[in-house]
Design a protein around this motif. Structure first.
Motif, short mmCIF file in Angstrom:
data_model
loop_
_atom_site.label_atom_id
_atom_site.label_comp_id
_atom_site.label_asym_id
_atom_site.label_seq_id
_atom_site.Cartn_x
_atom_site.Cartn_y
_atom_site.Cartn_z
N GLY A 65 0.88 -1.27 0.08
CA GLY A 65 -0.04 0.00 0.03
C GLY A 65 0.89 1.06 0.04
O GLY A 65 0.34 2.17 -0.75
N ALA A 66 2.00 1.47 0.57
CA ALA A 66 3.08 2.56 0.75
C ALA A 66 3.41 2.70 -0.76
O ALA A 66 3.31 3.93 -1.16
N GLY A 67 3.48 1.60 -1.79
CA GLY A 67 4.05 2.00 -3.06
C GLY A 67 2.97 2.72 -3.71
O GLY A 67 2.94 3.50 -4.39
N ALA A 68 1.52 2.05 -3.51
CA ALA A 68 0.35 2.19 -4.40
C ALA A 68 -0.02 3.71 -3.97
O ALA A 68 -0.13 4.67 -4.83
N TYR A 69 -0.31 3.90 -2.66
CA TYR A 69 -0.60 5.04 -2.22
C TYR A 69 0.72 6.27 -2.26
O TYR A 69 0.12 7.47 -2.43
N GLY A 70 1.67 5.86 -2.09
CA GLY A 70 2.73 6.81 -2.04
C GLY A 70 2.65 7.37 -3.51
O GLY A 70 2.94 8.99 -3.59
N LEU A 71 2.94 6.50 -4.74
CA LEU A 71 3.05 7.27 -5.84
C LEU A 71 1.91 7.78 -6.24
O LEU A 71 1.82 9.10 -6.80
N GLY A 72 0.50 7.48 -5.96
CA GLY A 72 -0.80 8.37 -6.12
C GLY A 72 -0.57 9.65 -5.41
O GLY A 72 -1.26 10.68 -6.24
N ILE A 73 -0.34 9.80 -4.49
CA ILE A 73 -0.35 10.89 -3.60
C ILE A 73 0.63 11.96 -3.98
O ILE A 73 0.52 13.20 -4.29
N VAL A 74 1.75 11.38 -4.44
CA VAL A 74 2.99 12.21 -4.97
C VAL A 74 2.27 12.81 -6.30
O VAL A 74 2.62 14.18 -6.54
N LEU A 75 2.00 11.87 -7.01
CA LEU A 75 1.67 12.69 -8.20
C LEU A 75 0.43 13.61 -8.09
O LEU A 75 0.24 14.49 -9.01
N ASP A 76 -0.37 13.24 -7.08
CA ASP A 76 -1.51 14.09 -7.01
C ASP A 76 -1.26 15.44 -6.56
O ASP A 76 -1.58 16.29 -6.87
N ALA A 77 -0.22 15.30 -5.59
CA ALA A 77 -0.16 16.51 -4.66
C ALA A 77 0.93 17.57 -5.19
O ALA A 77 1.08 18.69 -5.22
N PHE A 78 1.99 16.80 -6.11
CA PHE A 78 3.23 17.57 -6.83
C PHE A 78 3.22 17.69 -8.33
O PHE A 78 4.06 18.43 -8.92
N ALA A 79 2.36 16.90 -8.73
CA ALA A 79 2.51 16.70 -10.28
C ALA A 79 3.61 16.37 -10.88
O ALA A 79 4.15 16.96 -11.80
N LEU A 80 4.48 15.47 -10.23
CA LEU A 80 5.89 15.27 -10.87
C LEU A 80 5.76 14.40 -11.66
O LEU A 80 4.75 13.53 -12.00
N PRO A 81 6.68 14.16 -12.78
CA PRO A 81 6.83 13.08 -13.80
C PRO A 81 6.70 11.70 -13.16
O PRO A 81 7.25 11.62 -11.80
#
Length: 373
Positions: free
Chosen positions: A84-100
């Motif tokens: 879940g850390a991998g799934a939610y971590g990537l989802g949160i990072v992409l949503d909050a910071f719009a990183l590549p």
């Protein structure tokens, strides 16, 4: 000379077979093969590719758990936390910071690493069942955090994938083939990492600690540190599988962090054979296909026409999976891979080395005292 060549051929046969299987899996989306009752359609269709991709993601997760349980002997009830850390971590990072995407993947893996290091260092202050209970407590805490933070994690509704930060070739049903290849790459990477750990001095030390930790300490070695490193590596592999799951499903749900997922992965490993890398893959694939296809079978007209005392249990996929698991434990105690290995050894007239666990693949792990010095 001939005997040496024969031994060399047998030694490299598993690696050659693995390469052939990977090549076959890689070209599978380009073929028109049908497996009625197993795949929903030909292998090139999005439905079949999505199912096969999900199988490979959970096979990678099962491999990471087998590294814990089979190689290091650590029974964890919280392994889903790192998935879940991998799934939610990537989802949160992409949503909050719009990183590549690839920067987001790196940050998600770093997050999974930190969580695994902290929770592992705390949990490994105890062993056995207390260790399992501490990992369960961490997983439950993670599940509560995910469900209660509506703004960050989406709460009970789950977290969707921020597709603006994801390359177009990984978004949409039309790109299911690319997602399939991504899942295959993740599975290969996880397998190679697990293989490296099992064959390394670190893996031998962890295996020795599993057999007799006090004896390893007497030799002047540090089994606790080795077990913590194996724990963190297994968690990173689970996080990588979680990242692939997010991309494949275009989102994630709280169930990706829950204890139920860890129990499911434990069943996969036991079904395939504890201690066998290929057994973990077989268990993950078999369980996922059964879980998906039994749901379709439960809705079939033939099942619905049965009397209630048959229709009700046969309409529940979990009931059927539970019965299957009981049968495996009763009649195939070593799992699928363990049973195959026992039959192979019986045919060759050999037996597992004394002191080894049932299902241990590599006999060189039993010579740990020599290899770790």
């Amino acid at each position: 000379m001939a005997l040496r060549q024969t031994q060399g051929a047998k030694r490299f046969a598993p690696a050659l077979l693995g390469v052939v299987l990977v090549i076959v899996m890689a070209i599978l989306p380009l073929l028109n093969l049908s497996l009625p009752g197993i795949l929903p359609g030909p292998t090139y269709t999005p439905g079949s590719l999505a199912l096969l991709s999900l199988c490979m993601v959970f096979a990678a997760l099962a491999l990471s758990y087998n590294l814990l349980l089979g190689s290091a002997g650590m029974l964890s009830f919280g392994h889903a936390l790192y998935f879940g850390a991998g799934a939610y971590g990537l989802g949160i990072v992409l949503d909050a910071f719009a990183l590549p995407l690839w920067q987001g993947v790196f940050l998600a893996l770093i997050g999974g690493l930190v969580i695994a290091l902290v929770t592992g260092a705390v949990a490994m202050r105890v062993n056995g069942i207390p260790f399992a209970m501490v990992t369960l407590a961490f997983a439950q805490a993670g599940s509560v955090l995910v469900r209660r933070n509506q703004k960050i994690t989406g709460g009970e509704e789950g977290l969707g994938l921020h597709t603006e930060s994801v390359p177009d070739w990984l978004v949409g049903v039309i790109n299911t083939r690319n997602l399939y290849w991504l899942a295959l790459i993740v599975l290969v990477i996880v397998y190679l990492i697990v293989l490296w750990v099992d064959k390394s001095r670190l893996g031998h030390l962890a295996a020795a600690a599993r057999e007799n930790e006090l004896r390893v300490q007497v030799l002047g070695l540090r089994p606790a540190r080795a077990k913590l490193i194996v724990f963190v590596i297994a968690a990173l592999c689970a996080s990588l599988a979680g990242i692939a799951y997010l991309l494949l499903q275009s989102g994630t749900q709280p169930s990706a962090v829950g204890t139920d997922l860890t129990i499911t992965v434990l069943v996969m490993v036991v079904l395939g054979g504890v201690g066998f890398r290929w057994g973990a893959i077989v268990g993950g694939v078999l369980y996922t296909i059964l879980d998906q296809r039994l749901t379709v079978l439960a809705r079939a007209e033939g099942i619905q026409a049965l009397p209630d005392f048959l229709r009700i249990p046969l309409s529940e996929p979990l009931f059927l999976l539970g019965v299957l698991f009981i049968l495996v434990v009763m009649f195939l105690p070593g799992g699928i891979a363990g049973t195959v290995d026992s039959l192979r050894r019986r045919r060759r007239g050999s037996a597992p080395a004394a002191g080894s666990l049932v299902g241990l693949e590599d006999s060189d792990a039993l010579n740990t005292e020599v290899s770790v010095r």
